[in-house]
Design an enzyme around this catalytic site. Structure first.
Site, PDB file in Angstrom:
ATOM      1  N   GLU A 120       6.970  20.954 -23.593  1.00  0.00           N
ATOM      2  CA  GLU A 120       6.372  20.889 -22.011  1.00  0.00           C
ATOM      3  C   GLU A 120       7.184  22.363 -21.042  1.00  0.00           C
ATOM      4  OE1 GLU A 120       3.955  19.681 -20.643  1.00  0.00           O
ATOM      5  OE2 GLU A 120       3.794  17.472 -21.860  1.00  0.00           O
ATOM      6  N   HIS A 139      -3.726  15.451 -26.722  1.00  0.00           N
ATOM      7  CA  HIS A 139      -4.044  13.983 -26.709  1.00  0.00           C
ATOM      8  C   HIS A 139      -5.023  13.477 -27.750  1.00  0.00           C
ATOM      9  CE1 HIS A 139      -3.569  14.305 -21.965  1.00  0.00           C
ATOM     10  NE2 HIS A 139      -2.595  13.784 -22.455  1.00  0.00           N
ATOM     11  N   ARG A 198       0.851  -1.267  -0.013  1.00  0.00           N
ATOM     12  CA  ARG A 198      -0.086  -0.034  -0.089  1.00  0.00           C
ATOM     13  C   ARG A 198       0.731   1.393   0.038  1.00  0.00           C
ATOM     14  NH1 ARG A 198      -2.550  -3.400   3.418  1.00  0.00           N
ATOM     15  NH2 ARG A 198      -4.565  -4.361   2.633  1.00  0.00           N
ATOM     16  N   HIS A 243       4.767  12.725 -27.474  1.00  0.00           N
ATOM     17  CA  HIS A 243       3.696  13.700 -26.956  1.00  0.00           C
ATOM     18  C   HIS A 243       3.881  15.073 -27.033  1.00  0.00           C
ATOM     19  CE1 HIS A 243       1.399  14.426 -23.330  1.00  0.00           C
ATOM     20  NE2 HIS A 243       2.365  15.212 -22.867  1.00  0.00           N
ATOM     21  N   LYS A 248       1.819  11.899  -9.984  1.00  0.00           N
ATOM     22  CA  LYS A 248       1.026  10.796 -10.831  1.00  0.00           C
ATOM     23  C   LYS A 248       1.660   9.580 -11.319  1.00  0.00           C
ATOM     24  CE  LYS A 248      -1.252  13.857 -13.738  1.00  0.00           C
ATOM     25  NZ  LYS A 248      -2.578  14.034 -14.690  1.00  0.00           N
TER      26      LYS A 248
HETATM   27  N1  LIG Z   1       3.034  10.841 -14.510  1.00  0.00           N
HETATM   28  C1  LIG Z   1       3.036  12.088 -15.280  1.00  0.00           C
HETATM   29  O1  LIG Z   1       2.537  13.159 -14.558  1.00  0.00           O
HETATM   30  C2  LIG Z   1       2.973  12.185 -16.808  1.00  0.00           C
HETATM   31  C3  LIG Z   1       3.390  13.357 -17.376  1.00  0.00           C
HETATM   32  C4  LIG Z   1       3.570  13.376 -18.414  1.00  0.00           C
HETATM   33  C5  LIG Z   1       3.915  12.174 -19.267  1.00  0.00           C
HETATM   34  N2  LIG Z   1       4.064  10.889 -18.451  1.00  0.00           N
HETATM   35  C6  LIG Z   1       4.213   9.810 -19.318  1.00  0.00           C
HETATM   36  O2  LIG Z   1       5.648   9.885 -19.673  1.00  0.00           O
HETATM   37  C7  LIG Z   1       5.881   8.759 -20.762  1.00  0.00           C
HETATM   38  C8  LIG Z   1       6.596   9.453 -21.633  1.00  0.00           C
HETATM   39  O3  LIG Z   1       7.854   9.911 -21.362  1.00  0.00           O
HETATM   40  P1  LIG Z   1       9.207  10.220 -22.092  1.00  0.00           P
HETATM   41  O4  LIG Z   1       9.016  10.766 -23.427  1.00  0.00           O
HETATM   42  O5  LIG Z   1      10.270  10.177 -21.144  1.00  0.00           O
HETATM   43  O6  LIG Z   1       9.172   8.419 -22.759  1.00  0.00           O
HETATM   44  P2  LIG Z   1       9.873   7.233 -22.396  1.00  0.00           P
HETATM   45  O7  LIG Z   1      10.146   6.698 -21.149  1.00  0.00           O
HETATM   46  O8  LIG Z   1       9.291   6.235 -23.360  1.00  0.00           O
HETATM   47  O9  LIG Z   1      11.604   7.440 -23.038  1.00  0.00           O
HETATM   48  C9  LIG Z   1      11.702   7.687 -24.517  1.00  0.00           C
HETATM   49  C10 LIG Z   1      12.950   6.956 -25.016  1.00  0.00           C
HETATM   50  O10 LIG Z   1      13.958   7.307 -24.536  1.00  0.00           O
HETATM   51  C11 LIG Z   1      15.079   6.306 -23.951  1.00  0.00           C
HETATM   52  N3  LIG Z   1      15.676   7.061 -22.944  1.00  0.00           N
HETATM   53  C12 LIG Z   1      15.384   7.463 -21.666  1.00  0.00           C
HETATM   54  N4  LIG Z   1      16.504   8.018 -21.306  1.00  0.00           N
HETATM   55  C13 LIG Z   1      17.516   8.274 -21.933  1.00  0.00           C
HETATM   56  C14 LIG Z   1      18.684   8.713 -21.940  1.00  0.00           C
HETATM   57  N5  LIG Z   1      19.057   9.342 -21.023  1.00  0.00           N
HETATM   58  N6  LIG Z   1      19.307   8.568 -23.211  1.00  0.00           N
HETATM   59  C15 LIG Z   1      19.113   7.951 -24.237  1.00  0.00           C
HETATM   60  N7  LIG Z   1      17.756   7.316 -24.189  1.00  0.00           N
HETATM   61  C16 LIG Z   1      16.997   7.575 -23.100  1.00  0.00           C
HETATM   62  C17 LIG Z   1      13.895   5.312 -23.350  1.00  0.00           C
HETATM   63  O11 LIG Z   1      14.511   4.073 -23.119  1.00  0.00           O
HETATM   64  C18 LIG Z   1      12.641   5.518 -24.337  1.00  0.00           C
HETATM   65  O12 LIG Z   1      13.276   4.619 -25.386  1.00  0.00           O
HETATM   66  C19 LIG Z   1       4.458   8.473 -21.298  1.00  0.00           C
HETATM   67  O13 LIG Z   1       4.273   7.033 -20.879  1.00  0.00           O
HETATM   68  C20 LIG Z   1       3.367   9.268 -20.375  1.00  0.00           C
HETATM   69  O14 LIG Z   1       2.081   8.905 -20.144  1.00  0.00           O
HETATM   70  C21 LIG Z   1       3.479  11.066 -17.257  1.00  0.00           C
END
Ligand SMILES: NC(=O)c1ccc[n+]([C@@H]2O[C@H](COP(=O)([O-])OP(=O)(O)OC[C@H]3O[C@@H](n4cnc5c(N)ncnc54)[C@H](O)[C@@H]3O)[C@@H](O)[C@H]2O)c1
Length: 372
Positions: A182, A253, A118, A265, A140
């Protein structure tokens, strides 16, 4: 050198921003932690091993667990795999997870920490720009189901967040620029200095290697995190204020859905911001100058500001399905000026279609705007 942004609220925590910060990890984990599971994708296996060795040297029992890359990590199966790892290593309430990776990894790691016994501590170590300024801050967490993205999750503020800008050097330029969308969003909704910094440094910001060692990026990340920290500190669970973080996201979205998540995104949000800027202008709320500033800044970073013009019905259907829509009314965050976001509920469909026309590929130039 590092800077710290405090996120206030019921469970306050620090976001530390700088370079080569692994030494800060034990302090963020806090008192009483014995075992730590470092969750990471294959691309970050070397860094994860370095984190594990650091933790071992600092006296923790440290484990690593590799998870699939990107969205493939955000499944119930992968969460169950991690619950198994935690169970086999006897993780108790006072142990912790470290999520090292992009937003997909921090969402998954946070969710597993939220649900194990939990809720145990998680320290987020975001390695993409998007994760640093958005996903890893705010509490989140979640995974996807066959029916859609982020449908299962929990609000679970981290014990701390470590943004090591050196990690961004290996990020593909497209992912880096998508994260900048962002950052720019935070500028438009709350911090004009972000916009000035971006405008003065567009060349630098198109090169992740040069940018990640520059004080400009450090300041941008710090300011964007500060905007998010202020908002989520007041409104963890999206009762109201947090909605402003969705600037550009309703339309963004919808593009992501129509494109079956083949668009990044940040790219979708970039078009989404121009769409709501146009919507605000057409509704008589926002000046032409601020709308053009959206286009100029986003274009200068290499982000898209238009989308195909034959997808309106699908986009509207997707916006109606968006989980942030309440009842039948479409809701948007629009600006009255830079730093002055307001809510626009149920805008006239003619205005929406006109705003879409303005961001449609092959649309007339803004000076020849559609008249209503
Ligand atoms: N929780 C929240 O408030 C919130 C807000 C925005 C987005 N998100 C989520 O975040 C995700 C998207 O995040 P993202 O764009 O970071 O994508 P991701 O986590 O898929 O990473 C993108 C790619 O970059 C690679 N990578 C990561 N760090 C690296 C580095 N330092 N060097 C080289 N490659 C690297 C990863 O392995 C992946 O292939 C989505 O699932 C989205 O829903 C969550």
């Amino acid at each position: 050198m590092s800077t710290t942004v405090r996120v206030h609220g019921d469970q306050p925590y620090d976001v530390v921003i700088g370079r080569h910060l692994l030494g800060e990890l034990p302090a963020l984990l806090g008192e009483g932690v014995r075992r730590v599971l470092v969750v990471h994708p294959a691309a970050l296996a070397t860094s994860a091993e370095a984190v594990r060795e650091d933790l071992l040297a600092a006296g923790f029992e440290a484990f690593v667990a590799e998870v699939p890359d990107a969205e493939a990590a955000k499944t119930a199966q992968v969460a169950a795999f991690l619950w198994g790892v935690l169970g086999q290593a006897d993780f108790t309430r006072s142990d912790a997870v470290v999520a090292l990776g992009g937003g997909a990894t921090t969402d998954l790691g946070g969710f597993v920490a939220a649900t194990w016994l939990r809720g145990i501590r998680v320290v987020q170590v975001p390695t993409t720009l998007l994760a640093m300024v958005d996903a890893a801050v705010g509490g989140k967490t979640g995974i996807n189901t066959a029916e859609g993205k982020n449908l299962v999750g929990a609000f679970h503020p981290p014990a701390g967040v470590l943004c090591d800008l050196a990690a961004l050097e290996s990020l593909p330029p497209h992912d880096f620029v998508a994260g900048l969308a962002e950052v720019v969003k935070c500028g438009f909704i709350a911090d004009p200095r972000i916009l000035e910094l971006v405008e003065a440094n567009t060349e630098l910001l198109r090169d992740p290697v040069a940018a990640s060692s520059s004080p400009v990026l450090a300041e941008l990340v710090e300011r964007a995190v500060a905007v998010k920290a202020r908002v989520v500190g007041e409104d963890l669970k999206e009762a109201g204020l947090r909605e402003i973080l969705n600037y550009g996201h309703t339309f963004g979205h919808a593009i992501e859905q129509v494109e079956r998540y083949q668009w990044r995104h940040g790219a979708a949000v970039s078009v989404g911001m121009v769409f709501v800027a146009e919507l605000a202008r057409l509704a008589g709320r926002l000046s032409d100058d601020v709308v053009e500033r959206h286009r100029a800044i986003l274009t200068s970073l290499g982000l898209p500001v238009s989308y195909r013009g034959d997808r309106w019905d699908r986009l509207v259907a997707a916006m109606r399905r968006d989980k942030k829509t309440r009842g039948d009314l479409l809701r948007f965050v629009v600006l009255e000026d830079v730093g002055r976001p307001v809510r626009l509920e149920g805008p006239d469909p003619t205005l929406l279609a006109a705003a879409y026309a303005e961001v449609s590929e092959g649309a007339p130039a803004p000076s020849r705007a559609v008249s209503l």
